[in-house]
Write a protein that holds these residues in place. Structure first.
Motif, short mmCIF file in Angstrom:
data_model
loop_
_atom_site.label_atom_id
_atom_site.label_comp_id
_atom_site.label_asym_id
_atom_site.label_seq_id
_atom_site.Cartn_x
_atom_site.Cartn_y
_atom_site.Cartn_z
N GLU A 257 -50.18 59.03 48.27
CA GLU A 257 -49.82 59.85 47.11
C GLU A 257 -49.61 59.00 45.87
OE1 GLU A 257 -46.33 61.83 48.46
OE2 GLU A 257 -47.44 63.37 49.54
N LYS A 258 -49.18 57.75 46.04
CA LYS A 258 -48.89 56.87 44.91
C LYS A 258 -50.00 55.84 44.77
CE LYS A 258 -43.99 57.56 45.33
NZ LYS A 258 -42.68 56.95 45.45
N LEU A 259 -50.04 55.22 43.58
CA LEU A 259 -51.10 54.26 43.29
C LEU A 259 -50.54 52.87 43.07
CD1 LEU A 259 -53.21 56.48 40.90
CD2 LEU A 259 -53.71 55.92 43.27
N GLN A 260 -51.39 51.89 43.32
CA GLN A 260 -51.04 50.49 43.16
C GLN A 260 -52.16 49.82 42.37
OE1 GLN A 260 -50.65 48.46 46.88
NE2 GLN A 260 -50.57 46.45 45.95
N ALA A 261 -51.81 48.91 41.46
CA ALA A 261 -52.80 48.15 40.71
C ALA A 261 -53.31 47.01 41.57
CB ALA A 261 -52.19 47.62 39.43
N VAL A 262 -54.63 46.83 41.60
CA VAL A 262 -55.25 45.71 42.32
C VAL A 262 -56.22 45.02 41.38
CG1 VAL A 262 -54.99 46.79 44.59
CG2 VAL A 262 -57.07 47.16 43.30
N GLU A 263 -56.60 43.79 41.72
CA GLU A 263 -57.51 42.99 40.90
C GLU A 263 -57.02 42.96 39.46
OE1 GLU A 263 -61.67 43.95 41.44
OE2 GLU A 263 -61.34 44.45 43.55
N VAL A 264 -55.75 42.62 39.27
CA VAL A 264 -55.13 42.61 37.95
C VAL A 264 -55.47 41.31 37.23
CG1 VAL A 264 -52.93 42.70 36.70
CG2 VAL A 264 -53.25 44.06 38.78
N VAL A 265 -56.00 41.43 36.01
CA VAL A 265 -56.37 40.28 35.20
C VAL A 265 -55.67 40.40 33.86
CG1 VAL A 265 -58.28 39.05 34.10
CG2 VAL A 265 -58.63 40.15 36.32
N ILE A 266 -55.00 39.34 33.44
CA ILE A 266 -54.35 39.33 32.13
C ILE A 266 -55.43 39.08 31.09
CG2 ILE A 266 -52.65 38.20 30.66
CD1 ILE A 266 -51.13 37.42 33.22
#
Length: 148
Positions: free
Chosen positions: A120-129
């Motif tokens: 039901e919830k989401l998570q950020a993946v492959e995060v790039v600044i």
């Protein structure tokens, strides 16, 4: 047979507390924390525990933009505020790409993956600044600090 009633059950002893320490509940003074309003998933979904199929689905999804709301290196997680609005997205330390530790105000790009078991919830993946927040000190994963 005697007609006497059975004796009452034994009661726990009552003790006087010294100086009233346990008489009233004490309110805890807490510092304001940007993480306080957000719910951290349990158990924490990491890159290592994510299934292969979830990783493939996330990598094929669109790239989103947002701003790092907060990130705590010692706790290993933080939150991203999406550029298009909506609820904050959970970020785990294992999903940060690049050499810098994210800080509040950094612009990031990311993909999204659902968090099991209910998805039901989401998570950020492959995060790039993409842009470091101006006027802040940034730390590399190896511990070097640079001023921006």
């Amino acid at each position: 047979m005697s007609s006497e009633p059975p004796p009452p059950p034994p009661q726990p002893p009552t003790h006087q507390t010294s100086v009233g320490l346990l008489d009233t509940p004490r309110a805890r003074d807490r510092s304001p924390s940007p993480l306080r309003g957000n719910v951290v998933p349990s158990p924490l979904p990491t890159r290592r525990t994510r299934t292969f199929s979830a990783t493939v689905r996330a990598s094929q999804g669109p790239v989103y933009k947002g701003v790092c709301k907060c990130f705590c290196r010692s706790k290993g997680h933080g939150f991203i505020t999406p550029a298009d609005g909506g609820p904050d997205i959970f970020l785990h330390i294992s999903d940060v790409e690049g050499e810098y530790v994210p800080v509040e105000g950094d612009e990031v790009t990311y993909k999204m993956c659902s968090i099991p078991p209910k998805n039901e919830k989401l998570q950020a993946v492959e995060v790039v600044i993409t842009h470091l927040a101006p006027g802040t000190k940034h730390e590399t994963w190896s511990g070097h600090v640079i001023s921006n």
